[in-house]
Write a protein that holds these residues in place. Structure first.
Motif, PDB file in Angstrom:
ATOM      1  N   PHE A 119       0.860  -1.236   0.013  1.00  0.00           N
ATOM      2  CA  PHE A 119       0.069  -0.233   0.040  1.00  0.00           C
ATOM      3  C   PHE A 119       0.886   1.395   0.073  1.00  0.00           C
ATOM      4  N   SER A 120       0.552   2.270  -0.599  1.00  0.00           N
ATOM      5  CA  SER A 120       1.188   3.335  -0.419  1.00  0.00           C
ATOM      6  C   SER A 120       0.531   4.383   0.544  1.00  0.00           C
ATOM      7  N   SER A 121       1.201   5.218   1.183  1.00  0.00           N
ATOM      8  CA  SER A 121       0.646   5.954   2.292  1.00  0.00           C
ATOM      9  C   SER A 121       0.403   7.323   1.568  1.00  0.00           C
ATOM     10  N   PRO A 157      12.289   1.107  -9.576  1.00  0.00           N
ATOM     11  CA  PRO A 157      12.989   2.217  -8.965  1.00  0.00           C
ATOM     12  C   PRO A 157      12.310   2.520  -7.951  1.00  0.00           C
ATOM     13  N   GLU A 158      13.130   3.278  -6.883  1.00  0.00           N
ATOM     14  CA  GLU A 158      13.149   3.651  -5.645  1.00  0.00           C
ATOM     15  C   GLU A 158      11.606   4.533  -5.347  1.00  0.00           C
ATOM     16  N   SER A 159      10.834   3.871  -4.369  1.00  0.00           N
ATOM     17  CA  SER A 159       9.597   4.953  -4.305  1.00  0.00           C
ATOM     18  C   SER A 159       9.804   6.037  -3.551  1.00  0.00           C
ATOM     19  N   LYS A 160       9.148   7.037  -3.752  1.00  0.00           N
ATOM     20  CA  LYS A 160       9.286   8.334  -2.860  1.00  0.00           C
ATOM     21  C   LYS A 160       8.443   8.437  -1.797  1.00  0.00           C
ATOM     22  N   ASP A 161       7.278   7.394  -1.670  1.00  0.00           N
ATOM     23  CA  ASP A 161       6.492   7.415  -0.619  1.00  0.00           C
ATOM     24  C   ASP A 161       6.725   6.473   0.519  1.00  0.00           C
ATOM     25  N   THR A 162       6.441   6.616   1.579  1.00  0.00           N
ATOM     26  CA  THR A 162       6.194   5.578   2.604  1.00  0.00           C
ATOM     27  C   THR A 162       5.236   4.574   2.093  1.00  0.00           C
ATOM     28  N   ARG A 163       5.592   3.283   2.205  1.00  0.00           N
ATOM     29  CA  ARG A 163       4.632   2.191   1.846  1.00  0.00           C
ATOM     30  C   ARG A 163       4.355   1.337   3.079  1.00  0.00           C
ATOM     31  N   VAL A 164       3.461   0.474   3.017  1.00  0.00           N
ATOM     32  CA  VAL A 164       3.127  -0.619   3.921  1.00  0.00           C
ATOM     33  C   VAL A 164       3.036  -1.845   3.171  1.00  0.00           C
ATOM     34  N   ALA A 165       3.845  -2.755   3.791  1.00  0.00           N
ATOM     35  CA  ALA A 165       3.651  -4.157   3.183  1.00  0.00           C
ATOM     36  C   ALA A 165       3.005  -5.214   4.263  1.00  0.00           C
ATOM     37  N   VAL A 166       2.041  -5.914   3.568  1.00  0.00           N
ATOM     38  CA  VAL A 166       1.557  -6.755   4.325  1.00  0.00           C
ATOM     39  C   VAL A 166       1.728  -8.095   4.050  1.00  0.00           C
ATOM     40  N   ARG A 167       2.060  -9.300   4.591  1.00  0.00           N
ATOM     41  CA  ARG A 167       2.400 -10.602   3.770  1.00  0.00           C
ATOM     42  C   ARG A 167       1.115 -11.599   4.663  1.00  0.00           C
ATOM     43  N   ILE A 168       0.479 -12.248   3.646  1.00  0.00           N
ATOM     44  CA  ILE A 168      -0.492 -13.030   4.043  1.00  0.00           C
ATOM     45  C   ILE A 168       0.133 -14.512   3.742  1.00  0.00           C
ATOM     46  N   ASP A 192      21.073  11.864  -1.017  1.00  0.00           N
ATOM     47  CA  ASP A 192      20.932  11.332  -2.221  1.00  0.00           C
ATOM     48  C   ASP A 192      19.457  11.217  -2.633  1.00  0.00           C
ATOM     49  N   GLY A 193      18.668  11.977  -1.888  1.00  0.00           N
ATOM     50  CA  GLY A 193      17.308  11.910  -2.166  1.00  0.00           C
ATOM     51  C   GLY A 193      16.767  11.403  -0.847  1.00  0.00           C
ATOM     52  N   PHE A 194      17.102  10.434  -0.146  1.00  0.00           N
ATOM     53  CA  PHE A 194      16.274   9.904   0.846  1.00  0.00           C
ATOM     54  C   PHE A 194      16.930  10.149   2.106  1.00  0.00           C
ATOM     55  N   GLY A 195      18.216  10.226   2.342  1.00  0.00           N
ATOM     56  CA  GLY A 195      18.787  10.679   3.847  1.00  0.00           C
ATOM     57  C   GLY A 195      18.570   9.089   4.592  1.00  0.00           C
ATOM     58  N   ILE A 196      17.655   9.317   5.811  1.00  0.00           N
ATOM     59  CA  ILE A 196      17.513   8.347   6.701  1.00  0.00           C
ATOM     60  C   ILE A 196      16.436   7.463   6.144  1.00  0.00           C
ATOM     61  N   LYS A 197      16.838   5.997   6.040  1.00  0.00           N
ATOM     62  CA  LYS A 197      16.063   5.000   5.758  1.00  0.00           C
ATOM     63  C   LYS A 197      15.481   4.096   6.688  1.00  0.00           C
ATOM     64  N   PHE A 198      14.197   3.699   6.915  1.00  0.00           N
ATOM     65  CA  PHE A 198      13.898   2.680   7.995  1.00  0.00           C
ATOM     66  C   PHE A 198      12.817   1.873   7.194  1.00  0.00           C
ATOM     67  N   LEU A 199      12.974   0.566   8.098  1.00  0.00           N
ATOM     68  CA  LEU A 199      12.053  -0.605   7.960  1.00  0.00           C
ATOM     69  C   LEU A 199      11.277  -0.797   9.352  1.00  0.00           C
ATOM     70  N   SER A 211      10.181   2.967   4.307  1.00  0.00           N
ATOM     71  CA  SER A 211      10.530   4.265   4.138  1.00  0.00           C
ATOM     72  C   SER A 211      10.654   4.707   2.732  1.00  0.00           C
ATOM     73  N   PRO A 212      10.580   6.029   2.190  1.00  0.00           N
ATOM     74  CA  PRO A 212      10.878   6.119   0.891  1.00  0.00           C
ATOM     75  C   PRO A 212      12.456   5.765   0.557  1.00  0.00           C
ATOM     76  N   GLY A 213      12.623   5.103  -0.636  1.00  0.00           N
ATOM     77  CA  GLY A 213      14.127   4.739  -1.036  1.00  0.00           C
ATOM     78  C   GLY A 213      14.391   3.396  -0.435  1.00  0.00           C
TER      79      GLY A 213
END
Ligand SMILES: Cc1cc2nc3c(=O)[nH]c(=O)nc-3n(C[C@H](O)[C@H](O)[C@H](O)COP(=O)(O)OP(=O)(O)OC[C@H]3O[C@@H](n4cnc5c(N)ncnc54)[C@H](O)[C@@H]3O)c2cc1C
Ligand SMILES: Cc1cc2nc3c(=O)[nH]c(=O)nc-3n(C[C@H](O)[C@H](O)[C@H](O)COP(=O)(O)OP(=O)(O)OC[C@H]3O[C@@H](n4cnc5c(N)ncnc54)[C@H](O)[C@@H]3O)c2cc1C
Lengths: 445, 464
Positions: free
Chosen positions: A217-219, A253-264, A340-347, A246-248
């Protein structure tokens, strides 16, 4: 250090390595005198015995890909004791859903063997392909699947541990239920090699799920990542993982949005229904839907994103606080050189309250150490005020020394040092220090 | 019998209130055994504190006076874990029964240790949540007792045992120190202190607050009851169901002796009394996935020789199918004065062969052994029925019980799957543990309890 003593124990060519590449088996650029590759438990015991007699500092290892993780020490390591050559799968009883293996077996090797029986070990630690099972347990490494299946501690049924003073302890057994005596097995997960060398493991297995589906999902403003993840968590179904990216992070290509991944991970019959429940809960459509191998590979990529990171931090908190902590990462942005566009990334594995923070391009000007230390300690204080914690998993040595891998232990310090003394009375494994110890408070009988 | 020194009694009453220090013989009677009635001993006194702070003050006082302590929950334990000798004081948790926090946002609860297991799930139900570990004694046993024993239950097959759900603890050590271990999202250092405390049988310290994870209630539940002529066939059905990759929430076997005891009691659930085994199979989860799983399980039961498979359509019918399992202990209480429940565990594919050996042991010693157990986990519960006043029979019970444990260990299993070692099985520990392992366990206990004042004489053999 007289390596002949080792060669007498380990006669096979290649079992004692003295000359190796500069970056191999290195601990912040300093190398051990030797790396040894025992083939049996007897050899491990003999090596520890010689090490004790000669006062050598030892570090247990698997494939040596993460020796610097959480490392904070002034002591040189004399000997790295890698059990990567002890890599046989000993017994797999599909009917009883367990496997017994030598701890040098890699997770990839194990999963490949289990696949033919339609079983698996539901663990997805970072760097999984090359990780040895002993190291996964010792470091308690886990990824997104911890939400649905638990951490390594929840999968270990039994183990053999050779303690610092060379005692062989057979812990646990082969059954899921086993309460015969105190549960020392639990101490192995997160022991980081401080309690001894794990040579064998019995792991609990699960049936391989029929369907593997990931919804991405895209936030947006109305549905910021943490809010979306929180809503998904309240779907009336057991979900195996919910991650905020997080973005990147993740895809090309790396996404610019924060996204949410759900695994079923479900039966074929149930997977559509779980998806429908999630969609009903969040009332937005997914950006992307991945099935089978694509879903699996997506998470594998995600778990290796820190390969080139200068700093890797694990922040833990109550799931409900993850959003607040993500906001606070803004305070680390100034540590990144040339964004380079994203700075700090997180998961974030939000339902488990785990946030992995990555700094790929740490600034290294003259003030970098002071600034980075200040920012990380400030973040740690703030996280701790929320009842959480900050662990510095990987960083340049100076930064690890200044910030320390773990925060203060406060009232449980004596328990920690007491346990270390039980398993490693001579202290030959103690180069991986946990938070500084106070002088012993208690007297033992 | 020793008595509590007057000044100590007064000081204890100052801390917990005058009604909550029990020392007269009549009131101590209720504390002289747990669920394993073969062992009895009256403690020096019983103290019933209400808060962590009171526990800490009580412990400080007792440890200064060198008096050992035994924590006690509801006393449903089946290994003599809460048994106290006449020089020790029992610290009961019956007044520490508050649910401190229900936190649906984080799917967790924080409770005092005296909260009854089933009460927690009842309180969480309006939020759509429940506490998964469900010992068959859940309407009486406490969360503190569950933590100390690392208890299991019928649904632990799918969901795992207590240790999977305990995320944080407040404990009080024998010296009265209050320690906070773990906590959801709180990772100080990396050693798993919560993990090692769970299952420590009151020997490390007393849990005074417990933080647990809650789960969302499953959307649907389907229950089956399969009837067999031979218990081995029920065991085979269990192996086939698991081997084909199904993960039922529960798989429980009830043998013929138990069926007849239940059917003859007020708890009768309508099981055929000529059957030699019944298997309860329960699936839960998403409605759509359940139908297919249920069909596969029915086919496995039939292939293994089930003469009949019943399925529950309503919640009342479900309760009925569970009746033989849930009321087994109560029903057996009617046919024998005493009961010794073993809980050795074996890898599940070894069930048929081990069950046969247990029945052979029963015949050889001329003892009635009824089996009702968590088959999916390979967790046996042979119930040996006997009369404590018959010393010859008591001796036979001990011999048979030892043989059963040996058979299970030889089959790759262990002496106890969920009831703990306590007082009852400590002399059997060498069957599964070497001397170095037991010595290390003792050293780890010493780290938590340097003066060995907590629950003395339990778990480890005396000569370790
Ligand atoms: C690209 C990459 C990214 C990673 N990112 C993370 C991360 O973000 N978070 C994280 O927690 N981990 C991370 N890891 C580490 C990883 O999850 C495993 O811990 C790792 O892969 C270990 O495998 P190894 O066999 O190379 O272990 P090693 O590097 O050999 O050992 C790792 C640690 O485990 C101990 N150890 C190893 N084997 C034993 C044994 N048999 N007995 C006792 N102690 C033992 C060692 O002393 C050492 O402390 C990453 C790894 C890689 C390759
Ligand atoms: C009919 C029946 C069915 C049962 N079914 C099951 C089952 O399905 N699964 C299962 O696992 N068990 C089962 N049991 C066993 C028993 O109910 C469990 O072991 C339970 O967890 C004991 O809880 P309790 O509150 O009664 O503890 P108690 O019996 O009072 O104490 C048990 C142990 O815990 C210690 N303890 C108690 N409270 C604390 C505390 N706060 N801190 C530290 N230590 C403490 C005591 O010292 C003792 O060692 C059953 C028992 C009966 C009688």
């Amino acid at each position: 250090m007289d390596t002949n003593l080792l060669k007498q124990i380990l006669p096979v060519e290649g079992q004692v390595l003295e000359n190796f590449g500069e970056t191999d088996w290195s601990l912040f650029g300093r190398q051990a005198h030797a790396v040894v590759f025992p083939h049996s438990e007897e050899e491990v015991t003999s090596i520890l015995s010689v090490a004790n007699e000669n006062n050598w500092n030892c570090m247990p290892a698997g494939n040596g890909t993460w020796l610097e993780g959480c490392l904070n020490t002034d002591r040189d390591v004399n000997l790295v004791l890698s059990i990567s050559k002890m890599n046989n799968i000993l017994v797999h009883e599909p009917d009883n859903l367990f496997v017994e293996l030598e701890a040098g077996v890699t997770l990839e090797q194990l999963q490949a063997t289990l696949r033919s029986s339609k079983q698996w070990l539901p663990l997805d630690p970072p760097g999984a392909n090359s990780s040895t099972m002993g190291a996964i347990v010792a470091t308690s490494s886990c990824g997104a699947l911890q939400t649905g299946f638990g951490k390594p501690r929840d999968h270990v049924l039994g183990a053999t541990l050779i303690t610092g003073d060379g005692k062989t302890l057979e812990l646990g057994g082969k059954t899921v239920k086993n309460v015969a005596g105190f549960d020392l097995l639990k101490l192995l997960s997160g022991s980081w090699g401080r309690f001894g060398v794990i040579t064998k493991l019995v792991m609990r297995l699960h049936p391989l799920p029929e369907a593997d589906r990931t919804l991405l999902f895209s936030s947006n403003q109305q549905h910021p990542g943490p809010r979306l993840a929180h809503d998904i968590m309240h779907t009336p179904a057991m979900l195996q993982s919910i991650s905020i990216l997080s973005p990147g992070l993740g895809e090309e290509p790396e996404s610019k949005d924060t996204r949410v991944a759900v695994r079923i991970l479900e039966s074929e019959a149930a997977v559509d229904q779980v998806e429908a429940l999630i969609l009903e809960q969040v009332k937005i459509s997914p950006l992307k839907k991945m099935n089978g191998l694509e879903s699996k590979k997506f998470f594998e990529r995600l778990h290796n994103v820190d390969e080139n990171s200068d700093v890797v931090i694990r922040v833990t908190s109550l799931p409900s606080e993850v959003g607040i902590l993500i906001d606070q990462l803004e305070n680390l942005q100034h540590l990144v050189a040339e964004k380079d566009g994203f700075g700090i990334k997180f998961l974030a594995h939000s339902e488990s309250g785990v946030l992995i923070v990555l700094i790929d391009n740490l600034k290294r000007d003259e003030n970098w150490l002071i600034q980075s230390t200040k920012a990380l300690l400030k973040l740690r204080t703030s996280v701790e005020n929320y009842g959480g914690s900050l662990t510095l998993l990987h960083a340049p040595e100076d930064l690890i020394r200044a910030v320390k891998p773990w925060g203060s232990l406060s009232e449980v310090e004596t328990l920690f040092s007491g346990l270390e003394k039980v398993f490693d009375p001579t202290g030959i494994l103690s180069q991986r220090e946990l938070p500084k110890r106070k002088t012993e408070g208690r007297q033992c009988l | 019998m020793e008595s509590l020194p007057k000044n100590l009694a007064r000081d204890l009453k100052d801390i917990v209130g005058s009604n909550w220090v029990l020392s007269d013989r009549d009131r101590l009677l209720a504390y002289e055994s747990d669920g394993l009635t073969a062992y009895r001993s009256k403690p020096l006194a019983v103290v019933l504190p209400e808060t962590t702070d009171q526990v800490s003050r009580v412990f400080k006082l007792l440890s200064r006076n060198n008096i050992k302590v035994v924590p006690r929950g509801a006393g449903t334990g089946l290994s003599g874990g809460a048994l106290a000798d006449p020089t020790a004081v029992i610290i009961g948790t019956s007044k520490m029964n508050t649910i401190i926090k229900l936190d649906p946002d984080n799917r967790r609860a924080v409770v005092q240790p005296g909260v009854i297991n089933a009460h927690l799930s009842e309180a969480a139900a309006p939020l759509g949540l429940y506490y998964a570990p469900d010992p068959a004694s859940q309407s009486a046993c406490t969360i503190g007792g569950n933590v100390a024993e690392n208890s299991g239950g019928p649904h632990c097959l799918k969901y795992g045992v207590t240790s999977r759900y305990v995320t944080g603890l407040t404990i009080v050590t024998y010296e009265g120190e209050i320690l906070r271990l773990g906590g959801l999202g709180r990772e100080r250092g990396s050693y798993d202190l919560v993990g090692v405390f769970v299952g420590s049988e009151g020997c490390f310290g007393m849990a005074t607050e417990v933080e647990v994870k809650l789960l969302p209630k499953p959307e649907s539940v389907r229950t089956l009851l399969a009837i067999f002529d031979r218990i081995e066939d029920a065991g085979k059905a269990v192996t086939s169901i698991m081997a084909r990759g199904l993960l039922p929430a529960a798989l429980e076997i009830i043998d013929g002796a138990t069926i007849r005891a239940v059917e003859a009691s007020v708890f009768a659930g309508g099981y055929p009394v000529d059957a030699n085994a019944a298997l309860v199979v329960e699936f839960d989860g998403i409605e759509k996935g359940l139908g297919a799983d249920v069909q596969k399980a029915i086919s496995d039961c039939k292939k293994a020789g089930a003469t009949e498979v019943r399925s529950a359509a309503t919640s009342e019918e479900r309760q009925k199918l569970w009746q033989g399992r849930k009321k087994a202990f109560g029903a057996m209480g009617r046919i024998a004065t005493d009961l010794l429940v073993q809980d050795a565990t074996v890898p599940r594919s070894r069930l048929p062969e081990v069950l046969m050996k247990i029945s052979e042991i029963g015949e050889r010693y001329d003892l009635n052994i009824a089996n009702v157990f968590h088959a999916g986990d390979g967790n046996l519960h042979p119930n040996i029925l006997f009369d404590r006043s018959d010393s010859e029979e008591l001796q036979k019970v001990e011999l048979a019980s030892t043989e059963i444990m040996k058979v299970c260990v030889a089959a790759g299993g262990t002496i106890t799957g969920e009831h703990g070692v306590g007082h009852d099985k400590k002399s059997y520990m060498p069957l599964v543990c070497g001397v170095d392992e037991m010595k290390t366990m003792k050293k780890v206990k010493t780290v938590f309890d340097p003066y060995h004042g907590m629950n003395p004489g339990k778990v480890l053999p005396t000569d370790i």
